[in-house]
Write a protein that holds these residues in place. Sequence first.
Motif, short mmCIF file in Angstrom:
data_model
loop_
_atom_site.label_atom_id
_atom_site.label_comp_id
_atom_site.label_asym_id
_atom_site.label_seq_id
_atom_site.Cartn_x
_atom_site.Cartn_y
_atom_site.Cartn_z
N ARG A 50 0.83 -1.20 0.00
CA ARG A 50 0.00 0.00 0.00
C ARG A 50 0.87 1.25 0.00
O ARG A 50 0.60 2.21 -0.72
CB ARG A 50 -0.90 0.02 1.24
N GLU A 51 1.89 1.19 0.83
CA GLU A 51 2.79 2.34 0.89
C GLU A 51 3.41 2.60 -0.48
O GLU A 51 3.43 3.73 -0.97
CB GLU A 51 3.89 2.07 1.92
N ALA A 52 3.85 1.53 -1.12
CA ALA A 52 4.50 1.68 -2.42
C ALA A 52 3.49 2.15 -3.46
O ALA A 52 3.78 3.04 -4.26
CB ALA A 52 5.12 0.36 -2.84
N GLY A 54 0.69 3.92 -3.39
CA GLY A 54 0.28 5.32 -3.36
C GLY A 54 1.35 6.23 -3.96
O GLY A 54 1.08 7.05 -4.84
N ALA A 55 2.58 6.03 -3.49
CA ALA A 55 3.67 6.90 -3.94
C ALA A 55 3.96 6.70 -5.41
O ALA A 55 4.17 7.65 -6.17
CB ALA A 55 4.92 6.63 -3.11
N SER A 72 11.81 6.15 -1.09
CA SER A 72 11.67 5.66 0.29
C SER A 72 10.34 4.93 0.46
O SER A 72 10.23 3.99 1.23
CB SER A 72 11.83 6.81 1.28
N ALA A 73 9.31 5.37 -0.30
CA ALA A 73 8.03 4.69 -0.18
C ALA A 73 8.06 3.31 -0.83
O ALA A 73 7.40 2.38 -0.38
CB ALA A 73 6.93 5.54 -0.81
N ARG B 467 11.98 -0.69 11.95
CA ARG B 467 11.97 0.44 11.05
C ARG B 467 10.97 1.49 11.52
O ARG B 467 11.20 2.70 11.40
CB ARG B 467 11.60 -0.06 9.65
N GLN B 471 12.01 5.31 12.21
CA GLN B 471 11.45 6.48 11.54
C GLN B 471 10.78 7.42 12.53
O GLN B 471 10.87 8.63 12.43
CB GLN B 471 10.43 6.03 10.49
N THR C 113 2.49 5.09 7.44
CA THR C 113 2.62 5.40 6.03
C THR C 113 1.69 6.55 5.71
O THR C 113 0.48 6.42 5.80
CB THR C 113 2.26 4.17 5.19
N ALA C 114 2.28 7.63 5.30
CA ALA C 114 1.49 8.84 5.09
C ALA C 114 0.39 8.62 4.07
O ALA C 114 -0.70 9.17 4.17
CB ALA C 114 2.40 9.97 4.65
N ASN C 115 0.67 7.77 3.07
CA ASN C 115 -0.31 7.62 2.00
C ASN C 115 -1.39 6.61 2.31
O ASN C 115 -2.33 6.42 1.56
CB ASN C 115 0.40 7.22 0.71
N ASN C 116 -1.27 5.96 3.44
CA ASN C 116 -2.27 4.97 3.79
C ASN C 116 -3.42 5.68 4.50
O ASN C 116 -3.44 5.81 5.70
CB ASN C 116 -1.64 3.92 4.69
#
Lengths: 174, 545, 339
Positions: A50-52, A54-55, A72-73, B467, B471, C113-116
């Motif tokens: 999901r993180e990947a 979106g970016a 980084s995403a 991680r 972060q 995760t900012a985009n989540n």
Amino acid sequence: MNLLEYFRNDKEDILRLWTGAVYAASPFETKGLLRTVTDPFGNPGADMIREAAGALYDAVAGEETTAADVKSAMERFVKLRAVQQGTPSQALGVFYLLKPVMRERLLPHCSTPDDVNDYLTAESRLDSLALLAFDMYMAARETLAESRVKEIRNQHAQITRWARAFRGGSFIAG
Amino acid sequence: MAKLPTPQELIATRPPFPKAHWLDVKPEFAPGCFCYPAKKETMELLHMPNPHEWDPAADDWGLPENWEQVLCDAFAERLEKHRSLKLFMDICVRCGACADKCHFFLGTNDPKNMPVLRAELLRSLYRRDHTMLGKILGKAVGARSWDKSVVKELFYYAYQCTECRRCSLFCPYGIDTAEITMIVRELLHEVGLGTHWIMDPVKNCSFTGNHLGIQPHSFVEIVEMLADDCETVTGIRPKTPFNKKNAEILFITPSGDVFADPGIYTFMGYLLLFHELDLDYTLSTYASEGGNFGSFTSFNMAKKLNAKMYAEAERLNVKWILGGECGHMWRVINQYMDTYNGPAPANMIPPVSPVTGTPFANAASTKMVHIAEFTADLIYHNKLKLDPGRNDHIITTFHDSCNPSRGMGLLDEPRYVLKAVCNNFVEMPENTIREQTFCCGAGSGLNTEEIMELRMRAGMPRGNALRHVQQQFGVNHMACICAIDRATLPPLANYWAPGVTVSGLHELVANALVMTGEQKRTMDLRQEDLPGVDEDEADGREGGE
Amino acid sequence: MFLSLLLVLLIGAVAWAGSAAGFAPLFGVALPYLAAAVFIVGTVWRMVYWAKSPVPFRIPTTGGQEQSLDFIRQAKIDCPDTQMGVFARMFLEVFLFRSLFRNTQADVRTSLTANNGPGTVYYSSKWLWCFALLFHYCFLLVFLRHFRFFVEPAPLWVTWLETLDGVMQIGAPRFFMTGGILLVALLFLLARRVFNGRLRCISLVNDYFPLWLLLGIVCTGICLRYFDKTEIAMVKVFIMGVTHFSPVSAEGIAPLFFVHVTLVSALLLYFPFSKLTHMAGVFFSPTRNTANDSRRARHINPWNPPKQYFTYAEYEDAYRDAMAEVGLPLEKEPDKAAE
């Protein structure tokens, strides 16, 4: 409406289709797990994709973003692919699964040559991102290879030092 | 036009999850998924049954003629010996609560890595021979027969379980996959199937006392070198008493800490701490291995290796044993040692801290104390002069090792010590620590480099949590109390959370320990410069304080 | 899955046809006697089978801080070191399904995760705990309510139970909540197995069969009470006859009643040979029912093999010269050992 807006409007849908395609390419069991558990620690795999996703999508669409942010995403997802079984093409091919989805959902909106041009640029951005992912994939594989070597070295680190000091003398140390 | 596969076709060549029932799906022995087999000589030397050369990737594993009989008999025998096994074979309701608790399942998505199915591999065999319905109805009720592919399957999955017991915590009946894995491994050893990375250390520990097979004189010299390093850092050369009779305490730690980076710094930490306390202790070259690779082999092998501890304690006439930081070593000591090889020799007494006078009542029978308990007690009684500021450049988190967490309950002692020696301590997310801790992905003899990818997958849940704090809080260090962790977490951290270093607890203790008569510390035990130490002062260190 | 459903339907159909054809005593009297006997003997036999194997090692799964130093707070229940603690742990395990309750994921941290974006579904396995608990307790209460049929006059506590159970005061005869909840809980447990891919993968006939069987029992039970309203008085006389070992004629009782009884009998017959023995098994589980005191008190393994190890004497013989070289103290000096 310009292409970027179409990109924005269809984001949810396209990402759903794309992640669906990625799941479909994963073993059966992954699907259920990836979809149900949303806790990033309970289900790390889904969290990574999901993180990947979106970016990656924003970058392809042409949103304001930097290579570093996208990288980084995408990092954890690529790293995961890098340690899963399968060939490198299988590991990274998932990025190209976005193309058919985009062609189905976005290309029909492109009525003018300008739009088509924009669309092709977007696809090219995906190509660049896949190359970026390839770099990351290779870096990850390098890290693994290095870890192997380092681990063997570390296991005997003290013995090697001792061998130098007591047995081998300056020959090995030199 | 050239016909190239489309991305879809390329990816589709990765086999999808088969429609067939899991009983009919067999694992593929691809490189990177299995550990190398044990050498025939090693197995012979250890008197293991049916030693032979074999290759996991080959079709024929060279099993003995009567392999099925051997396995059936061995299984029946284990059922008679272990109530746990009978029970765990019978009462699983397959509720699935364990499935996503396993780091191997989370990391590999292989359905048979769900603890329930891993156990079901054996349970299906149990049904055929030991349950009425299985005998009558066979496959309809999930029973199956032994065949060579089943043996391979058992091997594949018994070595994709780190015996971490996380699933056991969540199981409503306490079914412990570690117990099942241990017994499956025992069965496999009956037909001569073992892995090199486990059997080689077993052989070495058995005959030389440490896992690399370093002979006693070399072992002593290596430890002396570490004492020299201590002197470089602190200006004090700690004593290194070996095989000293009538000492009060025998100290036993995993030998990995003597040989391997970064374990050696933890070992230096022990030396400095004991020196500062002027502890009347001794190391032993004979019982120099705390870790017990035998526990990854069979109960008997674990007993055999463990026996040396009490034997040496008796010979050296010590009062009690202090044990270093190690994971499975402490599972063996806490849950098995006294049963295996007890009662403790008559010369031993219930342990009492010579510094604080605190009796360790919880170790009254085994007479063996964990160093985290020992040090926590010292700190509580203000017996150590500590300068946690020296560790200010690190923001640390703490990785609970599986065995001390779920096989012992050692959770707060190391935290108590860590908080006293480090000003910056952050916990990882709640459901990944303490009794719910995620394994490093390479415990129970899986810490070998040929399965590095598998380890990275299995360690992914741990890496992910690390991680997260990296972060969120800028964590740059992870402390642990396990020698295997010290070997396996650095590559894991380097992969999933680059920039996080890993060390043992007592490395940090010694870094913070203000010793009497020490020189000004300008570097830590790794001989890396301490940030914030004034250059001028640093120059003046030659002349001492 | 369907196979086991068919099997349950078949059992029901046979019972229906049989009792309608005049074999009611067979299904209403003989079968329950047999089933009860098999259940009791079988379950005891299973427990004896388990108990015959020793517990060689003390292997509690510690779920919290051990008892060690005075200033460190022990998790007395999750990591018990006394019999009282073990009792408390077992009590929570058996009566409140503590381990399943633990089966929660901590809060969902989407902030990682900012985009989540928001709107992530909170998946928690507490559902399993909740429905499992509901199922087991309702089953128990329903069972206890049935004592109305076994004892004359009906005990006071059964009446209380019924009042409590029908507290919603819906319908006539009054609707008992436990029956409804039992049905819902069973359907949930079944739906999990059918719709969750992971569970479908691990489920066997052995899992579906008892669920269908229980569903059959509950459904026929509900029918008997609310729809096919059986002549309660007659049923009670019949059951009293059976429970007092002086069976009376089954004439006039609807075949559905015998279907209900037959399914219950099937459950009892199946019980000792199946995973249902977890009811008794949970008490035997060594990872839960032992105290974490194995360093304080020695646990004996009855089959402890003799000690065999590489002794110090053998070790010194192997490395004597090398040890002497670095000045390690020896039991026998090299020159003496040679003699």
